[in-house]
Design a protein around this motif. Structure first.
Motif, PDB file in Angstrom:
ATOM      1  N   ILE A  78       1.271  -5.174   2.256  1.00 26.39           N
ATOM      2  CA  ILE A  78       0.681  -4.798   3.548  1.00 26.39           C
ATOM      3  C   ILE A  78      -0.571  -3.962   3.345  1.00 26.39           C
ATOM      4  O   ILE A  78      -1.565  -4.135   4.056  1.00 26.39           O
ATOM      5  CB  ILE A  78       1.682  -4.057   4.472  1.00 26.39           C
ATOM      6  CG1 ILE A  78       2.264  -2.803   3.825  1.00 26.39           C
ATOM      7  CG2 ILE A  78       2.784  -4.996   4.932  1.00 26.39           C
ATOM      8  CD1 ILE A  78       3.120  -1.951   4.770  1.00 26.39           C
ATOM      9  N   ALA A  79      -0.550  -3.080   2.338  1.00 32.14           N
ATOM     10  CA  ALA A  79      -1.733  -2.246   2.094  1.00 32.14           C
ATOM     11  C   ALA A  79      -2.914  -3.120   1.684  1.00 32.14           C
ATOM     12  O   ALA A  79      -4.018  -2.983   2.211  1.00 32.14           O
ATOM     13  CB  ALA A  79      -1.430  -1.206   1.014  1.00 32.14           C
ATOM     14  N   LEU A  80      -2.670  -4.056   0.758  1.00 28.67           N
ATOM     15  CA  LEU A  80      -3.766  -4.912   0.292  1.00 28.67           C
ATOM     16  C   LEU A  80      -4.264  -5.825   1.404  1.00 28.67           C
ATOM     17  O   LEU A  80      -5.457  -6.091   1.530  1.00 28.67           O
ATOM     18  CB  LEU A  80      -3.318  -5.752  -0.906  1.00 28.67           C
ATOM     19  CG  LEU A  80      -3.178  -4.996  -2.227  1.00 28.67           C
ATOM     20  CD1 LEU A  80      -2.637  -5.929  -3.308  1.00 28.67           C
ATOM     21  CD2 LEU A  80      -4.525  -4.414  -2.675  1.00 28.67           C
ATOM     22  N   ALA A  82      -4.226  -5.152   4.623  1.00 25.13           N
ATOM     23  CA  ALA A  82      -5.032  -4.332   5.530  1.00 25.13           C
ATOM     24  C   ALA A  82      -6.406  -4.055   4.916  1.00 25.13           C
ATOM     25  O   ALA A  82      -7.435  -4.138   5.593  1.00 25.13           O
ATOM     26  CB  ALA A  82      -4.309  -3.017   5.841  1.00 25.13           C
ATOM     27  N   LEU A  83      -6.424  -3.747   3.610  1.00 20.63           N
ATOM     28  CA  LEU A  83      -7.703  -3.506   2.926  1.00 20.63           C
ATOM     29  C   LEU A  83      -8.581  -4.761   2.957  1.00 20.63           C
ATOM     30  O   LEU A  83      -9.797  -4.677   3.061  1.00 20.63           O
ATOM     31  CB  LEU A  83      -7.453  -3.073   1.477  1.00 20.63           C
ATOM     32  CG  LEU A  83      -6.902  -1.648   1.283  1.00 20.63           C
ATOM     33  CD1 LEU A  83      -6.440  -1.434  -0.158  1.00 20.63           C
ATOM     34  CD2 LEU A  83      -7.954  -0.603   1.657  1.00 20.63           C
ATOM     35  N   THR A  84      -7.923  -5.936   2.875  1.00 23.57           N
ATOM     36  CA  THR A  84      -8.671  -7.197   2.907  1.00 23.57           C
ATOM     37  C   THR A  84      -9.406  -7.350   4.238  1.00 23.57           C
ATOM     38  O   THR A  84     -10.596  -7.686   4.272  1.00 23.57           O
ATOM     39  CB  THR A  84      -7.707  -8.383   2.684  1.00 23.57           C
ATOM     40  OG1 THR A  84      -7.065  -8.216   1.423  1.00 23.57           O
ATOM     41  CG2 THR A  84      -8.443  -9.699   2.719  1.00 23.57           C
ATOM     42  N   ALA A  92      -7.882  -2.895  10.796  1.00 22.88           N
ATOM     43  CA  ALA A  92      -6.508  -3.337  10.507  1.00 22.88           C
ATOM     44  C   ALA A  92      -5.722  -2.138  10.006  1.00 22.88           C
ATOM     45  O   ALA A  92      -6.295  -1.189   9.475  1.00 22.88           O
ATOM     46  CB  ALA A  92      -6.520  -4.438   9.446  1.00 22.88           C
ATOM     47  N   ILE A  93      -4.418  -2.186  10.194  1.00 25.78           N
ATOM     48  CA  ILE A  93      -3.571  -1.087   9.720  1.00 25.78           C
ATOM     49  C   ILE A  93      -2.257  -1.678   9.230  1.00 25.78           C
ATOM     50  O   ILE A  93      -1.749  -2.655   9.792  1.00 25.78           O
ATOM     51  CB  ILE A  93      -3.327  -0.044  10.839  1.00 25.78           C
ATOM     52  CG1 ILE A  93      -2.595   1.176  10.279  1.00 25.78           C
ATOM     53  CG2 ILE A  93      -2.564  -0.647  12.015  1.00 25.78           C
ATOM     54  CD1 ILE A  93      -2.587   2.359  11.237  1.00 25.78           C
ATOM     55  N   SER A  94      -1.724  -1.115   8.171  1.00 24.01           N
ATOM     56  CA  SER A  94      -0.433  -1.567   7.659  1.00 24.01           C
ATOM     57  C   SER A  94       0.662  -0.609   8.119  1.00 24.01           C
ATOM     58  O   SER A  94       0.445   0.594   8.223  1.00 24.01           O
ATOM     59  CB  SER A  94      -0.472  -1.600   6.119  1.00 24.01           C
ATOM     60  OG  SER A  94      -0.539  -0.303   5.584  1.00 24.01           O
TER      61      SER A  94
ATOM     62  N   ARG B  64      -6.366   5.589   4.455  1.00 24.27           N
ATOM     63  CA  ARG B  64      -4.956   5.373   4.740  1.00 24.27           C
ATOM     64  C   ARG B  64      -4.338   4.247   3.930  1.00 24.27           C
ATOM     65  O   ARG B  64      -3.249   4.385   3.381  1.00 24.27           O
ATOM     66  CB  ARG B  64      -4.801   5.069   6.238  1.00 24.27           C
ATOM     67  CG  ARG B  64      -3.354   4.907   6.669  1.00 24.27           C
ATOM     68  CD  ARG B  64      -3.258   4.527   8.134  1.00 24.27           C
ATOM     69  NE  ARG B  64      -1.863   4.475   8.548  1.00 24.27           N
ATOM     70  CZ  ARG B  64      -1.045   3.460   8.272  1.00 24.27           C
ATOM     71  NH1 ARG B  64      -1.474   2.434   7.589  1.00 24.27           N
ATOM     72  NH2 ARG B  64       0.212   3.493   8.676  1.00 24.27           N
ATOM     73  N   GLU B  65      -5.021   3.116   3.847  1.00 22.38           N
ATOM     74  CA  GLU B  65      -4.400   1.959   3.189  1.00 22.38           C
ATOM     75  C   GLU B  65      -4.308   2.150   1.675  1.00 22.38           C
ATOM     76  O   GLU B  65      -3.386   1.656   1.041  1.00 22.38           O
ATOM     77  CB  GLU B  65      -5.155   0.682   3.542  1.00 22.38           C
ATOM     78  CG  GLU B  65      -5.214   0.395   5.051  1.00 22.38           C
ATOM     79  CD  GLU B  65      -3.849   0.420   5.703  1.00 22.38           C
ATOM     80  OE1 GLU B  65      -2.870   0.004   5.067  1.00 22.38           O
ATOM     81  OE2 GLU B  65      -3.752   0.879   6.868  1.00 22.38           O
TER      82      GLU B  65
END
Lengths: 409, 409
Positions: A78-80, A82-84, A92-94, B64-65
């Motif tokens: 989810i973090a990657l 959102a970073l994408t 975007a937020i995870s 955050r991410e």
């Protein structure tokens, strides 16, 4: 303007490049005002990597700490993801399961979602963000992280879609929908455009993969249509929805399912007194052996004896043998014959009840192909035949041709 | 019977085998009734691996991410550490920062712990478990996961120890304590058994590594003794505690610190009018250049002109040049000389105030070694000298010999 929950499995997010492809696709298909929630699984083999790490410290692969370990896989995804989106300039937020309000209960490694409190998800959507939620996990009332077991990310997506009253839950996968038969058996099987939740559950129970029953049940409970479709093409897949929206007479038979791994057990010459069947099936149940088809018949020549014939999953055969041989030692059953070379072919369709002659057409197709039927069982929306495993491909093809032949032109 | 918080860094938990070693050590040292909380960092290079993954989707490594991504590293560590104890038959449980009640605020990637609510930690300890808490992370009031920046796991351990009124916070690391001088400069430097929080902070400020100031400050605020010791030996390390427990007259000088990366800037012939120093230092501050030592002297031959001489970190020199050359263009300063070849050597000791002649002994040691002193600055518990960088090793050794020579016998 609509609210979509879109779920992508591990193979769809296996690399940063695949994540970029997903992000591009979602952005290109988004209509003005659409709100998008994405549920993702752990990247590709990352769960296996974590399991390998755990194997170095313990042989026990279940419980709270394993869930603590494995849920990091989705958190990385989810973090990657959102970073994408952020790298593309898209807000975007995870959110972990705890942050997205996915409340679960039950045993670690196979918990069930019992509530969804998506306040934060709504808040982030209203702030104009794409929201990415960790699949396969939930949080208990004590704040512990738990995993949901097989197909867990699908369940997350459907439960979230249900609680948020989404317009559609899309399950992106490596197949492009549910087919009228398994394409490995029937190369010209056709994609089913729509199927009811009950039919899908029956297909799954009778051996068709694609969706785990838990997710389908959840879609039914929350009245959320589920669109099973391919990650790699833009074509529509199969929509699983409530039956009222579909025309049944046109599709009395929705699909053909098969299960190649069936064992038949015949308990012969059992005294025809009350409680005998109970003692057999109770002993099996206590040892976690599930019984599927059951036939009991009184011998015409010997009316105080009966034969109990039933089927189980081939994988359970050793366990069943242990149980039944023990019963035999105790004198509970006189004789047992085991056959580990059976298969089951089934047709499924909610419209079959109102369409006479369906069963006859199925048996006719098998007969013309020279396939002997061993046991027949029926439910409200399905008919199943136990046959020799060596005849399975022939049987599936013959039945599919009988009911879907006209669509192959 | 005591409550211990023990922190192990990434290199100490880099492999499952190292985790087993830690577990064995903790169990062998545990006394009946002891309660143990363990704080761990991410395994070895795992943070670097996550950063490499993030680099494939974004160039921006903050926010955050990124915190969502990086905190999975500690979550993997705590789960495996708990599984390691469990595999040895010892009850253990892992807790994320959110579960352990580590509340943080501030910017992502460098948040500060603002509160600790260890209810769950106490509950699990009372249930007889070893509790393993994720270092380096906190949870915000909104439920977001944040990281604490450099030395963050130490801060987690000290804050937790403080909130739980632990008897001792042990920081296990790859050095066996705080030394009277950096052993890279002074091979026969001696381990300091006890040091005050103020002395430790001053040592850190003046260039001695080992502990981040944030953790030392937190230990001071919560009155928690911190034991810095080696992961690999059982010998006692250095205890950082409040000064009242120690005998100062014996150790007027606690240690020698050095900083090899100093630049000196001389702003020459500045009009001696109010506000000139302000305009120089304000411009630097606005551009995030921190100034350390400052000397301002009026020229004896030209009393309406003054020279302002100061030092900065060598890494800030380019930025400082930009600022000062701009001021020069505007006519704000007449001339500036930059030297990037300076170093600073310092002595630290809370007892120096009450021990006359300390400064003279330091200057004497430097003089006998032929080291010229450029600038001198003092605080209540330290004296620092700016010297040529090429003389640094000689200077540190001479000063160490002057004050610790007798202990080397």
């Amino acid at each position: 303007m609509a609210l979509y929950v879109k779920k992508f499995g591990g193979s769809s997010v296996a690399t940063p490049e695949k994540m970029r492809n997903i992000a591009r696709r979602i952005l290109s298909e988004r209509q003005p005002g659409d709100q998008i929630v994405i549920v993702v699984s752990a990247m590709g083999d990352s769960t296996d990597d974590l399991l390998a790490l755990a194997s170095q410290v313990t042989k026990d692969h279940f419980g709270r700490e394993m869930d603590m370990l494995l849920t990091t896989g989705e958190q990385v995804s989810i973090a990657l993801m959102a970073l994408t989106f952020q790298a593309m300039g898209v807000p975007a937020i995870s959110l972990t399961a705890a942050q997205a309000g996915i409340i679960a209960e039950g045993a670690f490694s196979k918990a069930d979602i019992v509530d969804v409190r998506p306040d934060r998800v709504f808040r982030e959507l209203d702030a104009g963000k794409i929201v990415i939620v960790a699949g396969f996990q939930g949080v208990t009332s004590e704040g512990d992280v738990v995993t949901l077991g097989r197909g867990g990310s699908d369940t997350t997506a459907v439960a979230l879609a249900g609680a948020m009253k989404a317009d559609m839950c899309e399950i992106f996968t490596d197949v492009d929908g549910v087919y009228s038969a398994d394409p490995r058996y029937v190369p010209d099987a056709v994609k089913i455009d729509e199927i009811t939740n009950e039919e899908m559950l029956e297909m799954a129970r009778l051996g068709a993969g694609v969706m785990q029953p838990k997710s389908v049940e959840m879609g039914m409970r929350y009245h959320i249509p589920i669109h099973v479709r391919s990650t790699f093409t833009k074509e529509a897949g199969t929509i699983i929805r409530e039956e009222t929206t579909m025309n049944h007479t046109q599709f009395a038979v929705r699909g053909v399912a098969q299960d190649a791994h069936i064992a038949k057990i015949a308990v012969l010459g059992v005294p025809n007194v009350p409680g005998m069947a109970y003692s057999v099936f109770n002993a099996l149940a206590e040892n976690h052996v599930s019984v599927d088809m059951i036939v009991q018949s009184i011998r015409s020549a010997d009316t105080d004896k009966t034969d109990i014939i039933f089927t189980i999953d081939n994988n359970d055969l050793d366990e069943a043998k242990k149980v039944l041989e023990a019963l035999k030692q105790e004198g509970g059953v006189p004789d047992v014959i085991y056959s580990d070379d059976k298969a089951k072919v089934s047709i499924v369709g909610a419209g079959m009840l109102g369409a006479p002659g369906i069963a006859a057409r199925m048996f006719g197709a098998l007969g013309r192909s020279g396939v002997n039927i061993d046991i027949i069982s029926t439910s409200e929306i399905s008919i199943s035949c136990l046959i020799p495993r060596t005849d399975l491909t022939k049987a599936v093809q013959a039945i599919h041709k009988e009911f879907f032949g006209s669509e192959q032109a």
